[in-house]
Design an enzyme around this catalytic site. Structure first.
Site, PDB file in Angstrom:
ATOM      1  N   GLY A 293      -6.670  -3.454  -2.406  1.00  0.00           N
ATOM      2  CA  GLY A 293      -5.544  -2.541  -1.093  1.00  0.00           C
ATOM      3  C   GLY A 293      -5.955  -1.354  -2.287  1.00  0.00           C
ATOM      4  N   SER A 294      -5.318  -0.330  -0.717  1.00  0.00           N
ATOM      5  CA  SER A 294      -4.862   0.724  -1.483  1.00  0.00           C
ATOM      6  C   SER A 294      -3.142   1.050  -2.363  1.00  0.00           C
ATOM      7  CB  SER A 294      -4.878   1.911  -0.107  1.00  0.00           C
ATOM      8  OG  SER A 294      -3.724   1.379   0.365  1.00  0.00           O
ATOM      9  N   PRO A 295      -3.139   1.631  -3.199  1.00  0.00           N
ATOM     10  CA  PRO A 295      -2.009   2.040  -3.945  1.00  0.00           C
ATOM     11  C   PRO A 295      -0.533   1.788  -3.013  1.00  0.00           C
ATOM     12  CG  PRO A 295      -3.097   3.354  -5.038  1.00  0.00           C
ATOM     13  CD  PRO A 295      -3.764   2.624  -3.862  1.00  0.00           C
TER      14      PRO A 295
ATOM     15  N   VAL B 175      -0.430   0.722  -0.277  1.00  0.00           N
ATOM     16  CA  VAL B 175      -0.243  -0.511   0.166  1.00  0.00           C
ATOM     17  C   VAL B 175       0.725  -2.615  -0.406  1.00  0.00           C
ATOM     18  CG1 VAL B 175      -1.339  -3.058   1.542  1.00  0.00           C
ATOM     19  CG2 VAL B 175      -1.624  -0.816   2.553  1.00  0.00           C
ATOM     20  N   GLY B 176       0.152  -1.412  -1.952  1.00  0.00           N
ATOM     21  CA  GLY B 176       0.164  -2.248  -3.090  1.00  0.00           C
ATOM     22  C   GLY B 176       1.693  -1.840  -3.176  1.00  0.00           C
TER      23      GLY B 176
ATOM     24  N   GLU C  46      -5.298  -4.780  -8.175  1.00  0.00           N
ATOM     25  CA  GLU C  46      -6.466  -4.164  -7.485  1.00  0.00           C
ATOM     26  C   GLU C  46      -6.445  -3.543  -6.502  1.00  0.00           C
ATOM     27  OE1 GLU C  46      -9.819  -6.475  -8.025  1.00  0.00           O
ATOM     28  OE2 GLU C  46      -9.432  -7.813  -9.968  1.00  0.00           O
TER      29      GLU C  46
ATOM     30  N   CYS D 293     -13.954   0.551  -3.900  1.00  0.00           N
ATOM     31  CA  CYS D 293     -12.727   1.293  -5.255  1.00  0.00           C
ATOM     32  C   CYS D 293     -12.920   1.520  -6.550  1.00  0.00           C
ATOM     33  CB  CYS D 293     -11.628  -0.605  -4.955  1.00  0.00           C
ATOM     34  SG  CYS D 293     -11.955  -1.880  -6.376  1.00  0.00           S
TER      35      CYS D 293
END
Length: 299
Positions: free
Chosen positions: A26-28, A30-31, A48, A82
Site C-alpha cells: 500500500g502507501s507509505p 499506511v505503511g 511493499e 505501484c
C-alpha cells in the site's frame, strides 16, 4: 488459510493480533501505521509501498521502444500500479522525437482516450477527484497539457503534461493515475541529484543503448528495482526479488525471496561429539592451556 474482508476497522483489529510476520502492500503513509502497530507485538514486517518511480530516456535511446514500453507501463490499469512510471526525464536532443512517438503509441493503443475500452477506469470517485485536483493545480501554476486531459467521472484519458515546477503538488505526490509529466534535461547528473533528493523510489526505469551511461545511472541512484529498456516486467520475473528500499518498502517477495520472507531459518545443532566440555570450569592449569590452544586454532 483465512481471508477476512473489511476496511480500516478490520485492518486495525488484525494489526493488534500477535502475528509473527505482517506483509503489507500500500502507501507509505499506511505503511508507517502498519510498522508502528507491528512494533507493539514485535512482529516482523515486509512492506511493499510506492513513491514516484522516475523514468529516464537517454540521448541514445531506441525512441520507438522507449515510447511503447513507457506508454504500457504508465497507462496499464490507468496508471494505478505501484511501479508505474511516475514521470519521465527525456534528454533535450531526443525530446521532440520521443514525444511524437509517445503520442502516436498512446493513440494507437487507446484511440480517443477516456472512452477507450482498452483503458481502465479510475478506481473510485475520490481518486478521480484527487487526480483532477493534481491536474488543475499544475495547470494553475503554469504546466501545459500536451495530450489528453479529459476527465469524465472515473474515466480519464492518457495525459501528458510539461513545464512542471517544484511548487506544483504533482511534483511531490505519487500520481497513481494516467498523468505523465515530461521533464526535459541536458545534464544527467542534475537528474540523478533530483532523484536522490527525494524519497527512494520503488522502481527506476532507464532507456538507453549506452551501457556505460546505464551503469552510471544505476550506480548513482538507489531504488527498489531497476528496469532497463522496459517497464513493469521486473515485477513478473520469479527469479528476481521484488521490494522497496526505505520509504518505498522493507524486505522483498516473489520467487525464492518470497519463500524466505514467509519462512524462519531456524538453526538446529545436534551434539554428536563436542570438545567443549574439556574447557568447562573449574579453570585448572590444564583447562587454561586447552583454552589457549583453542584460541590459537580459532585465530
Amino acid at each position: 488459510m483465512t481471508v477476512i474482508e473489511g476496511g480500516v476497522a478490520a485492518s486495525t483489529a488484525l494489526l493488534a493480533l500477535p502475528f509473527d510476520h505482517i506483509f503489507f502492500t500500500g502507501s507509505p503513509a499506511v505503511g508507517r501505521i502498519v510498522m508502528a502497530a507491528a512494533a507493539k507485538t514485535l512482529a516482523s514486517v515486509t512492506l511493499e509501498l510506492g513513491g514516484k518511480s522516475p523514468t529516464i530516456v537517454g540521448p541514445d535511446a531506441d525512441i520507438r521502444q522507449a515510447a511503447a514500453w513507457i506508454a504500457f507501463g504508465k497507462f496499464a490499469n490507468a496508471g494505478q500500479t505501484c511501479i508505474a512510471p511516475d514521470h519521465v526525464f527525456v534528454h533535450a536532443s531526443v525530446k521532440d522525437a520521443f514525444l511524437a512517438a509517445l503520442r502516436e503509441r498512446i493513440r494507437r493503443a487507446y484511440g480517443d482516450g477516456a472512452a477507450s475500452p482498452d483503458l481502465a477506469r479510475i478506481v473510485n470517485d475520490r481518486q478521480a477527484r484527487r487526480l483532477s485536483g493534481l491536474l488543475r493545480d499544475a495547470l494553475a501554476k503554469g504546466a501545459r497539457v500536451t495530450l489528453g486531459g479529459a476527465v469524465h467521472d472515473c474515466n480519464m484519458s492518457p495525459t501528458l503534461i510539461e513545464a512542471i515546477t517544484p511548487e506544483m503538488d504533482i511534483d511531490h505526490d505519487e500520481i497513481f493515475g494516467p498523468i505523465l509529466p515530461v521533464i526535459v534535461y541536458d545534464d544527467i547528473d542534475a537528474v540523478t541529484h533530483q532523484i536522490n533528493a527525494r524519497t527512494k523510489p520503488l522502481a527506476l526505469y532507464v532507456f538507453d543503448t549506452s551501457r556505460a551511461r546505464i551503469n552510471a545511472i544505476i550506480a548513482a541512484t538507489s531504488s527498489g528495482s531497476v528496469g532497463v529498456n522496459l517497464t513493469m516486467a521486473q515485477f513478473t520475473h520469479t527469479g528476481l526479488p521484488f521490494g522497496g528500499v526505505n520509504t518505498s518498502g522493507i524486505g522483498a517477495a516473489h520467487g525464492h525471496a518470497g519463500f524466505r520472507t514467509f519462512s524462519h531459518e531456524r538453526a538446529v545443532m545436534i551434539n554428536r561429539y563436542s570438545p567443549l566440555p574439556m574447557i568447562f570450569p573449574p579453570y585448572t592449569p590444564r583447562v587454561k592451556r586447552l583454552i589457549g590452544l583453542f584460541k590459537g586454532i580459532l585465530g
